[in-house]
Design a protein around this motif. Structure first.
Motif, PDB file in Angstrom:
ATOM      1  N   ARG A   3       0.838  -1.193   0.000  1.00  0.00           N
ATOM      2  CA  ARG A   3       0.000   0.000   0.000  1.00  0.00           C
ATOM      3  C   ARG A   3       0.875   1.246   0.000  1.00  0.00           C
ATOM      4  NH1 ARG A   3      -4.392  -1.028   4.616  1.00  0.00           N
ATOM      5  NH2 ARG A   3      -2.739   0.037   5.718  1.00  0.00           N
ATOM      6  N   PRO A   4       0.413   2.318  -0.615  1.00  0.00           N
ATOM      7  CA  PRO A   4       1.187   3.563  -0.588  1.00  0.00           C
ATOM      8  C   PRO A   4       1.228   4.123   0.829  1.00  0.00           C
ATOM      9  CG  PRO A   4      -0.933   3.908  -1.647  1.00  0.00           C
ATOM     10  CD  PRO A   4      -0.816   2.447  -1.376  1.00  0.00           C
ATOM     11  N   PRO A   5       2.272   4.860   1.163  1.00  0.00           N
ATOM     12  CA  PRO A   5       2.364   5.408   2.516  1.00  0.00           C
ATOM     13  C   PRO A   5       1.274   6.439   2.780  1.00  0.00           C
ATOM     14  CG  PRO A   5       4.096   6.298   1.129  1.00  0.00           C
ATOM     15  CD  PRO A   5       3.388   5.241   0.326  1.00  0.00           C
ATOM     16  N   THR A   6       0.849   6.521   4.037  1.00  0.00           N
ATOM     17  CA  THR A   6      -0.138   7.535   4.412  1.00  0.00           C
ATOM     18  C   THR A   6       0.545   8.843   4.764  1.00  0.00           C
ATOM     19  OG1 THR A   6      -0.114   6.757   6.686  1.00  0.00           O
ATOM     20  CG2 THR A   6      -1.809   5.839   5.224  1.00  0.00           C
ATOM     21  N   ALA A   7       1.850   8.798   5.017  1.00  0.00           N
ATOM     22  CA  ALA A   7       2.631  10.001   5.292  1.00  0.00           C
ATOM     23  C   ALA A   7       4.096   9.707   4.993  1.00  0.00           C
ATOM     24  CB  ALA A   7       2.467  10.421   6.742  1.00  0.00           C
ATOM     25  N   PHE A   8       4.826  10.751   4.666  1.00  0.00           N
ATOM     26  CA  PHE A   8       6.250  10.644   4.376  1.00  0.00           C
ATOM     27  C   PHE A   8       7.033  11.288   5.512  1.00  0.00           C
ATOM     28  CE2 PHE A   8       4.330  10.264   0.246  1.00  0.00           C
ATOM     29  CZ  PHE A   8       5.119   9.338  -0.405  1.00  0.00           C
ATOM     30  N   GLU A   9       8.072  10.609   5.994  1.00  0.00           N
ATOM     31  CA  GLU A   9       8.939  11.171   7.025  1.00  0.00           C
ATOM     32  C   GLU A   9      10.037  11.972   6.335  1.00  0.00           C
ATOM     33  OE1 GLU A   9      11.513   9.922  10.954  1.00  0.00           O
ATOM     34  OE2 GLU A   9      10.576   8.352   9.757  1.00  0.00           O
ATOM     35  N   VAL A  10      10.021  13.278   6.563  1.00  0.00           N
ATOM     36  CA  VAL A  10      10.925  14.174   5.842  1.00  0.00           C
ATOM     37  C   VAL A  10      12.096  14.617   6.718  1.00  0.00           C
ATOM     38  CG1 VAL A  10       9.151  15.015   4.260  1.00  0.00           C
ATOM     39  CG2 VAL A  10       9.507  16.190   6.433  1.00  0.00           C
ATOM     40  N   GLY A  34       0.751  24.147   0.320  1.00  0.00           N
ATOM     41  CA  GLY A  34      -0.592  24.055   0.901  1.00  0.00           C
ATOM     42  C   GLY A  34      -0.565  23.784   2.395  1.00  0.00           C
ATOM     43  N   ILE A  35       0.487  24.289   3.061  1.00  0.00           N
ATOM     44  CA  ILE A  35       0.591  24.181   4.511  1.00  0.00           C
ATOM     45  C   ILE A  35       0.845  25.579   5.063  1.00  0.00           C
ATOM     46  CG2 ILE A  35       1.414  21.788   4.501  1.00  0.00           C
ATOM     47  CD1 ILE A  35       4.266  22.821   4.863  1.00  0.00           C
ATOM     48  N   THR A  36       0.779  25.708   6.374  1.00  0.00           N
ATOM     49  CA  THR A  36       1.067  27.015   6.974  1.00  0.00           C
ATOM     50  C   THR A  36       2.571  27.211   7.092  1.00  0.00           C
ATOM     51  OG1 THR A  36       1.084  26.168   9.247  1.00  0.00           O
ATOM     52  CG2 THR A  36      -1.066  26.888   8.346  1.00  0.00           C
ATOM     53  N   GLY A  37       2.966  28.469   7.155  1.00  0.00           N
ATOM     54  CA  GLY A  37       4.375  28.775   7.374  1.00  0.00           C
ATOM     55  C   GLY A  37       4.855  28.201   8.694  1.00  0.00           C
ATOM     56  N   ASN A  38       3.988  28.226   9.703  1.00  0.00           N
ATOM     57  CA  ASN A  38       4.327  27.677  11.011  1.00  0.00           C
ATOM     58  C   ASN A  38       4.622  26.175  10.904  1.00  0.00           C
ATOM     59  OD1 ASN A  38       4.655  27.860  13.865  1.00  0.00           O
ATOM     60  ND2 ASN A  38       2.618  26.947  14.107  1.00  0.00           N
ATOM     61  N   LEU A  51       4.643  14.475   6.345  1.00  0.00           N
ATOM     62  CA  LEU A  51       3.777  15.154   5.381  1.00  0.00           C
ATOM     63  C   LEU A  51       2.924  14.116   4.672  1.00  0.00           C
ATOM     64  CD1 LEU A  51       5.982  17.778   3.500  1.00  0.00           C
ATOM     65  CD2 LEU A  51       3.913  18.231   4.789  1.00  0.00           C
ATOM     66  N   ARG A  52       1.693  14.463   4.430  1.00  0.00           N
ATOM     67  CA  ARG A  52       0.805  13.579   3.651  1.00  0.00           C
ATOM     68  C   ARG A  52       1.280  13.554   2.203  1.00  0.00           C
ATOM     69  NH1 ARG A  52      -3.494  11.329   6.281  1.00  0.00           N
ATOM     70  NH2 ARG A  52      -3.921  12.354   8.252  1.00  0.00           N
ATOM     71  N   PRO A  53       0.929  12.494   1.470  1.00  0.00           N
ATOM     72  CA  PRO A  53       1.459  12.319   0.111  1.00  0.00           C
ATOM     73  C   PRO A  53       1.271  13.515  -0.822  1.00  0.00           C
ATOM     74  CG  PRO A  53       0.434  10.297   0.838  1.00  0.00           C
ATOM     75  CD  PRO A  53       0.146  11.328   1.904  1.00  0.00           C
ATOM     76  N   GLY A  54       0.082  14.089  -0.876  1.00  0.00           N
ATOM     77  CA  GLY A  54      -0.149  15.213  -1.792  1.00  0.00           C
ATOM     78  C   GLY A  54       0.728  16.410  -1.490  1.00  0.00           C
ATOM     79  N   LYS A  55       0.854  16.717  -0.215  1.00  0.00           N
ATOM     80  CA  LYS A  55       1.683  17.852   0.188  1.00  0.00           C
ATOM     81  C   LYS A  55       3.161  17.556  -0.050  1.00  0.00           C
ATOM     82  CE  LYS A  55      -1.635  19.446   3.680  1.00  0.00           C
ATOM     83  NZ  LYS A  55      -2.590  19.831   2.757  1.00  0.00           N
ATOM     84  N   TYR A  56       3.561  16.323   0.203  1.00  0.00           N
ATOM     85  CA  TYR A  56       4.954  15.951  -0.044  1.00  0.00           C
ATOM     86  C   TYR A  56       5.286  16.073  -1.542  1.00  0.00           C
ATOM     87  CZ  TYR A  56       9.184  13.362  -0.754  1.00  0.00           C
ATOM     88  OH  TYR A  56      10.450  13.021  -1.154  1.00  0.00           O
ATOM     89  N   VAL A  57       4.392  15.622  -2.388  1.00  0.00           N
ATOM     90  CA  VAL A  57       4.622  15.710  -3.839  1.00  0.00           C
ATOM     91  C   VAL A  57       4.752  17.171  -4.261  1.00  0.00           C
ATOM     92  CG1 VAL A  57       3.540  15.311  -6.094  1.00  0.00           C
ATOM     93  CG2 VAL A  57       3.588  13.483  -4.392  1.00  0.00           C
ATOM     94  N   ALA A  61       8.139  18.920  -5.785  1.00  0.00           N
ATOM     95  CA  ALA A  61       8.089  19.612  -7.081  1.00  0.00           C
ATOM     96  C   ALA A  61       8.540  21.065  -6.949  1.00  0.00           C
ATOM     97  CB  ALA A  61       6.680  19.533  -7.667  1.00  0.00           C
ATOM     98  N   ALA A  62       8.074  21.750  -5.919  1.00  0.00           N
ATOM     99  CA  ALA A  62       8.429  23.159  -5.734  1.00  0.00           C
ATOM    100  C   ALA A  62       9.931  23.328  -5.541  1.00  0.00           C
ATOM    101  CB  ALA A  62       7.664  23.735  -4.542  1.00  0.00           C
TER     102      ALA A  62
END
Length: 81
Positions: A3-10, A34-38, A51-57, A61-62
């Protein structure tokens, strides 16, 4: 079936380094991801680590970075990926 990860450890230090090299202020990058600066500051300091997958991607990319640059290397069973 894996299964794909539910979160990535950064790696917060790597995020900070890559952000500065890319010329982003904290809030600029946070807005793109798509997260807060904090929350981004907490990731960079290591008080938050996931980070959740979408935010990590979007972060990857950024920053035009790779998984090897941004993720914490996992120790453990070398046969599992």
């Amino acid at each position: 079936m894996e299964r794909p990860p539910t979160a990535f450890e950064v790696d917060g230090a790597a995020i900070c380094k890559n952000r500065m090299q890319a010329g982003f202020e904290v809030q600029q990058l946070a807005d793109l991801v798509g997260i807060t600066g904090n929350y981004l500051r907490k990731l960079e300091r290591g008080t938050r680590k996931h980070l959740r997958p979408g935010k990590y991607v979007r972060l990857k990319a950024a920053l035009n970075s790779t998984d090897d640059e941004l993720l914490v290397p996992h120790r453990g069973n070398p046969e599992r990926k």
